[in-house]
Design a protein around this motif. Structure first.
Motif, PDB file in Angstrom:
ATOM      1  N   GLN A 325     -23.381  11.683   7.611  1.00 35.75           N
ATOM      2  CA  GLN A 325     -22.601  12.413   6.464  1.00 35.75           C
ATOM      3  C   GLN A 325     -22.501  11.388   5.330  1.00 35.75           C
ATOM      4  O   GLN A 325     -22.747  11.664   4.243  1.00 35.75           O
ATOM      5  CB  GLN A 325     -21.474  13.181   6.836  1.00 35.75           C
ATOM      6  N   ILE A 326     -22.030  10.377   5.657  1.00 36.94           N
ATOM      7  CA  ILE A 326     -21.501   9.430   4.561  1.00 36.94           C
ATOM      8  C   ILE A 326     -22.940   8.952   3.920  1.00 36.94           C
ATOM      9  O   ILE A 326     -22.938   8.997   2.604  1.00 36.94           O
ATOM     10  CB  ILE A 326     -20.710   8.365   4.929  1.00 36.94           C
ATOM     11  N   LEU A 327     -24.108   8.641   4.518  1.00 33.07           N
ATOM     12  CA  LEU A 327     -24.932   7.968   4.310  1.00 33.07           C
ATOM     13  C   LEU A 327     -25.754   9.062   3.105  1.00 33.07           C
ATOM     14  O   LEU A 327     -26.122   8.627   1.977  1.00 33.07           O
ATOM     15  CB  LEU A 327     -25.727   7.335   5.190  1.00 33.07           C
ATOM     16  N   THR A 328     -25.799  10.360   3.803  1.00 31.19           N
ATOM     17  CA  THR A 328     -26.304  11.244   3.135  1.00 31.19           C
ATOM     18  C   THR A 328     -25.793  11.547   1.904  1.00 31.19           C
ATOM     19  O   THR A 328     -26.357  11.726   0.700  1.00 31.19           O
ATOM     20  CB  THR A 328     -26.492  12.552   3.964  1.00 31.19           C
ATOM     21  N   ASP A 329     -24.481  11.747   1.715  1.00 30.63           N
ATOM     22  CA  ASP A 329     -23.734  11.966   0.377  1.00 30.63           C
ATOM     23  C   ASP A 329     -23.968  10.824  -0.389  1.00 30.63           C
ATOM     24  O   ASP A 329     -24.024  10.966  -1.681  1.00 30.63           O
ATOM     25  CB  ASP A 329     -22.237  12.230   0.627  1.00 30.63           C
ATOM     26  N   MET A 330     -23.885   9.580  -0.024  1.00 35.94           N
ATOM     27  CA  MET A 330     -24.253   8.356  -0.763  1.00 35.94           C
ATOM     28  C   MET A 330     -25.441   8.659  -1.736  1.00 35.94           C
ATOM     29  O   MET A 330     -25.420   8.383  -2.962  1.00 35.94           O
ATOM     30  CB  MET A 330     -24.182   7.203   0.029  1.00 35.94           C
ATOM     31  N   ALA A 331     -26.610   8.877  -0.864  1.00 36.34           N
ATOM     32  CA  ALA A 331     -27.811   8.851  -1.337  1.00 36.34           C
ATOM     33  C   ALA A 331     -28.068  10.302  -2.208  1.00 36.34           C
ATOM     34  O   ALA A 331     -28.980  10.216  -3.330  1.00 36.34           O
ATOM     35  CB  ALA A 331     -28.779   8.663  -0.460  1.00 36.34           C
ATOM     36  N   THR A 332     -27.660  11.109  -1.933  1.00 34.41           N
ATOM     37  CA  THR A 332     -27.999  12.660  -2.519  1.00 34.41           C
ATOM     38  C   THR A 332     -27.009  13.192  -3.567  1.00 34.41           C
ATOM     39  O   THR A 332     -27.260  13.841  -4.498  1.00 34.41           O
ATOM     40  CB  THR A 332     -28.077  13.632  -1.472  1.00 34.41           C
ATOM     41  N   ALA A 333     -25.779  12.521  -3.632  1.00 33.90           N
ATOM     42  CA  ALA A 333     -24.917  12.880  -4.637  1.00 33.90           C
ATOM     43  C   ALA A 333     -24.131  11.752  -5.432  1.00 33.90           C
ATOM     44  O   ALA A 333     -24.174  11.576  -6.499  1.00 33.90           O
ATOM     45  CB  ALA A 333     -23.404  13.847  -3.912  1.00 33.90           C
ATOM     46  N   LEU A 334     -23.519  10.746  -4.565  1.00 33.78           N
ATOM     47  CA  LEU A 334     -22.989   9.438  -5.385  1.00 33.78           C
ATOM     48  C   LEU A 334     -23.895   8.728  -6.056  1.00 33.78           C
ATOM     49  O   LEU A 334     -23.602   8.294  -7.099  1.00 33.78           O
ATOM     50  CB  LEU A 334     -22.475   8.704  -4.155  1.00 33.78           C
ATOM     51  N   GLY A 335     -25.025   8.430  -5.546  1.00 29.19           N
ATOM     52  CA  GLY A 335     -26.126   7.716  -6.065  1.00 29.19           C
ATOM     53  C   GLY A 335     -26.456   8.304  -7.130  1.00 29.19           C
ATOM     54  O   GLY A 335     -26.586   7.670  -8.493  1.00 29.19           O
ATOM     55  N   PRO A 336     -26.883   9.613  -7.262  1.00 28.80           N
ATOM     56  CA  PRO A 336     -27.319  10.042  -8.533  1.00 28.80           C
ATOM     57  C   PRO A 336     -26.091  10.154  -9.699  1.00 28.80           C
ATOM     58  O   PRO A 336     -26.336  10.192 -10.770  1.00 28.80           O
ATOM     59  CB  PRO A 336     -27.691  11.575  -8.215  1.00 28.80           C
ATOM     60  N   ALA A 337     -25.005  10.407  -8.991  1.00 23.58           N
ATOM     61  CA  ALA A 337     -23.814  10.361 -10.203  1.00 23.58           C
ATOM     62  C   ALA A 337     -23.500   9.093 -10.755  1.00 23.58           C
ATOM     63  O   ALA A 337     -22.926   8.959 -11.840  1.00 23.58           O
ATOM     64  CB  ALA A 337     -22.384  10.634  -9.454  1.00 23.58           C
ATOM     65  N   LEU A 338     -24.163   7.912 -10.160  1.00 18.77           N
ATOM     66  CA  LEU A 338     -24.076   6.875 -10.670  1.00 18.77           C
ATOM     67  C   LEU A 338     -25.295   6.288 -11.473  1.00 18.77           C
ATOM     68  O   LEU A 338     -25.581   5.148 -11.891  1.00 18.77           O
ATOM     69  CB  LEU A 338     -23.979   5.672  -9.793  1.00 18.77           C
ATOM     70  N   GLY A 339     -26.484   7.321 -11.637  1.00 14.68           N
ATOM     71  CA  GLY A 339     -27.403   7.014 -12.420  1.00 14.68           C
ATOM     72  C   GLY A 339     -28.776   6.601 -11.497  1.00 14.68           C
ATOM     73  O   GLY A 339     -29.728   6.235 -12.175  1.00 14.68           O
ATOM     74  N   TRP A 340     -28.281   6.223 -10.248  1.00 10.88           N
ATOM     75  CA  TRP A 340     -29.354   5.918  -9.449  1.00 10.88           C
ATOM     76  C   TRP A 340     -30.481   6.632  -9.100  1.00 10.88           C
ATOM     77  O   TRP A 340     -29.955   8.057  -9.064  1.00 10.88           O
ATOM     78  CB  TRP A 340     -28.623   5.367  -7.972  1.00 10.88           C
ATOM     79  N   SER A 341     -31.726   6.252  -8.954  1.00 10.91           N
ATOM     80  CA  SER A 341     -32.842   7.115  -8.729  1.00 10.91           C
ATOM     81  C   SER A 341     -33.326   6.536  -7.228  1.00 10.91           C
ATOM     82  O   SER A 341     -33.738   5.309  -7.036  1.00 10.91           O
ATOM     83  CB  SER A 341     -34.017   7.223  -9.642  1.00 10.91           C
ATOM     84  N   ARG A 342     -33.664   7.510  -6.251  1.00 16.83           N
ATOM     85  CA  ARG A 342     -33.905   6.880  -4.895  1.00 16.83           C
ATOM     86  C   ARG A 342     -35.474   6.372  -5.093  1.00 16.83           C
ATOM     87  O   ARG A 342     -36.328   6.516  -5.814  1.00 16.83           O
ATOM     88  CB  ARG A 342     -34.267   8.032  -3.926  1.00 16.83           C
ATOM     89  N   ALA A 343     -35.508   5.292  -3.988  1.00 15.78           N
ATOM     90  CA  ALA A 343     -37.015   4.572  -4.157  1.00 15.78           C
ATOM     91  C   ALA A 343     -38.025   5.555  -3.600  1.00 15.78           C
ATOM     92  O   ALA A 343     -37.597   6.525  -2.742  1.00 15.78           O
ATOM     93  CB  ALA A 343     -36.779   3.565  -3.105  1.00 15.78           C
ATOM     94  N   ALA A 344     -39.292   5.385  -3.913  1.00 15.28           N
ATOM     95  CA  ALA A 344     -40.217   5.915  -3.674  1.00 15.28           C
ATOM     96  C   ALA A 344     -40.507   6.074  -2.161  1.00 15.28           C
ATOM     97  O   ALA A 344     -40.447   5.148  -1.560  1.00 15.28           O
ATOM     98  CB  ALA A 344     -41.306   5.953  -4.407  1.00 15.28           C
TER      99      ALA A 344
END
Length: 344
Positions: A325-344
């Motif tokens: 749950q934590i990892l999923t929220d980090m990548a799908t919500a927190l990262g984008p809130a910080l302007g991060w874009s997921r790696a291809a």
């Protein structure tokens, strides 16, 4: 990252990979599944912390070698390997092997100093040499020389049907340039900068003996250390810096998980008010909340504004489902809130 709107460049996570002593395989398997999930979610890196003589990962290189065969892109790191437990020559061989197996994805993170509980373990770890072992920065320098392919032996050539090299094998070009140093003090940060190493910061800083702050400011101390490190870098050295605070997003957490996380944070908060122990270590507050709330807290954090990549530390002792749950929220919500874009 001076202000909101400047995107976070790299998102990683750190874990100690806990397991039950009665069934250690299950914990290790869960950790490998979490690493695979992180790659699927687009994380840039995963970092493992050593836990010697505890119920956590004692051999990150071994676990990451296994992970290298289940993943293809995510980078690996140690945060950190206490070199007092390692022979630099043997460890250079292990790191070189892992880097070759993973296709050049290894980022060794290091620290120095005597092993923890040294008086208790020295009879097993260094039964004949405990009194003369060098646990200073020199131990890192020895490892760096070996990773760069400098001679490890005065002999090379053919002996019978065996061929010997005078330097560590396998040699992985570029590995030495991906070494990080874990620094909690200005002294260590300056040394790391002068060596041209990358800098790992965490949720711990060391408060100077001369400080008279009754309520020291963690963020201010850490941001000053980062700036001190950058000033010490040789001209032209890239000097990557990563921050490793404990953050726990709750966007998709259940009520039961939120209660567990809140109790965890509450139990750890008292140690954040003043320096702890003879080492005068000051711990950062864990950041708990929705991804939007965590992003606001990070943008208000002076040290976070000094970095463009993070390795968020997972809380200790949670269940596999909690980490998913934590990892999923980090990548799908927190990262984008910080302007991060997921790696291809």
């Amino acid at each position: 990252m001076p202000a909101p709107g400047v995107p976070l460049e790299k998102l990683g996570f750190l874990t100690i990979g806990t397991f039950s002593p009665d069934e250690p395989r299950a914990g290790h398997e869960s950790l490998l599944q979490e690493i695979v999930l992180a790659e699927e979610l687009g994380f840039d890196s995963v970092w493992l912390r050593h836990r010697h003589l505890q119920h956590g990962v004692s051999s990150p290189v071994t676990v990451l070698a296994a992970a290298s065969q289940r993943t293809s892109r995510i980078e690996f790191g140690t945060a950190v390997t206490p070199l007092g437990w390692e022979n630099p020559l043997r460890y250079a061989e292990d790191l070189g092997t892992l880097d070759v197996l993973s296709g050049g994805r290894m980022n060794p993170g290091l620290s120095v100093g005597p092993p923890g509980h040294f008086d208790d373990v020295k009879g097993s770890l260094y039964p004949d040499t405990a009194d003369v072992e060098d646990f200073t920065y020199t131990r890192v320098e020895r490892l760096l020389h070996l990773l760069r392919g400098e001679p490890a032996s005065s002999f090379s050539g053919t002996e019978g049907i065996e061929v010997f090299s005078d330097h560590v094998q396998p040699h992985s070009p570029g590995l030495a340039d991906r070494v990080w140093f874990g620094a909690a003090s200005d002294r260590s940060a300056i040394w790391a900068g002068r060596q041209g190493l990358n800098l790992l910061t965490s949720s711990v800083v060391r408060v100077g003996e001369g400080s008279d702050d009754t309520e020291p400011d963690f963020a201010a101390i850490q941001s000053a250390t980062i700036r001190t490190y950058r000033q010490a870098l040789p001209d032209g050295a890239p000097g990557r810096v990563s921050q490793g605070l404990v953050v726990i997003p709750t966007d998709t957490a259940t009520d039961e998980q939120r209660a567990k996380y809140a109790a965890y944070v509450e139990g750890r908060t008292p140690r954040t008010s003043s320096p702890q122990g003879p080492g005068r270590l000051l711990f950062a507050r864990d950041i708990l909340g929705t991804s939007a709330e965590i992003a606001d807290a990070l943008y208000a954090h002076a040290a976070f504004r000094e970095v463009s990549e993070v390795v968020f530390a997972l809380p200790f002792g949670f269940a596999h489902a909690d980490y998913v749950q934590i990892l999923t929220d980090m990548a799908t919500a927190l990262g984008p809130a910080l302007g991060w874009s997921r790696a291809a």
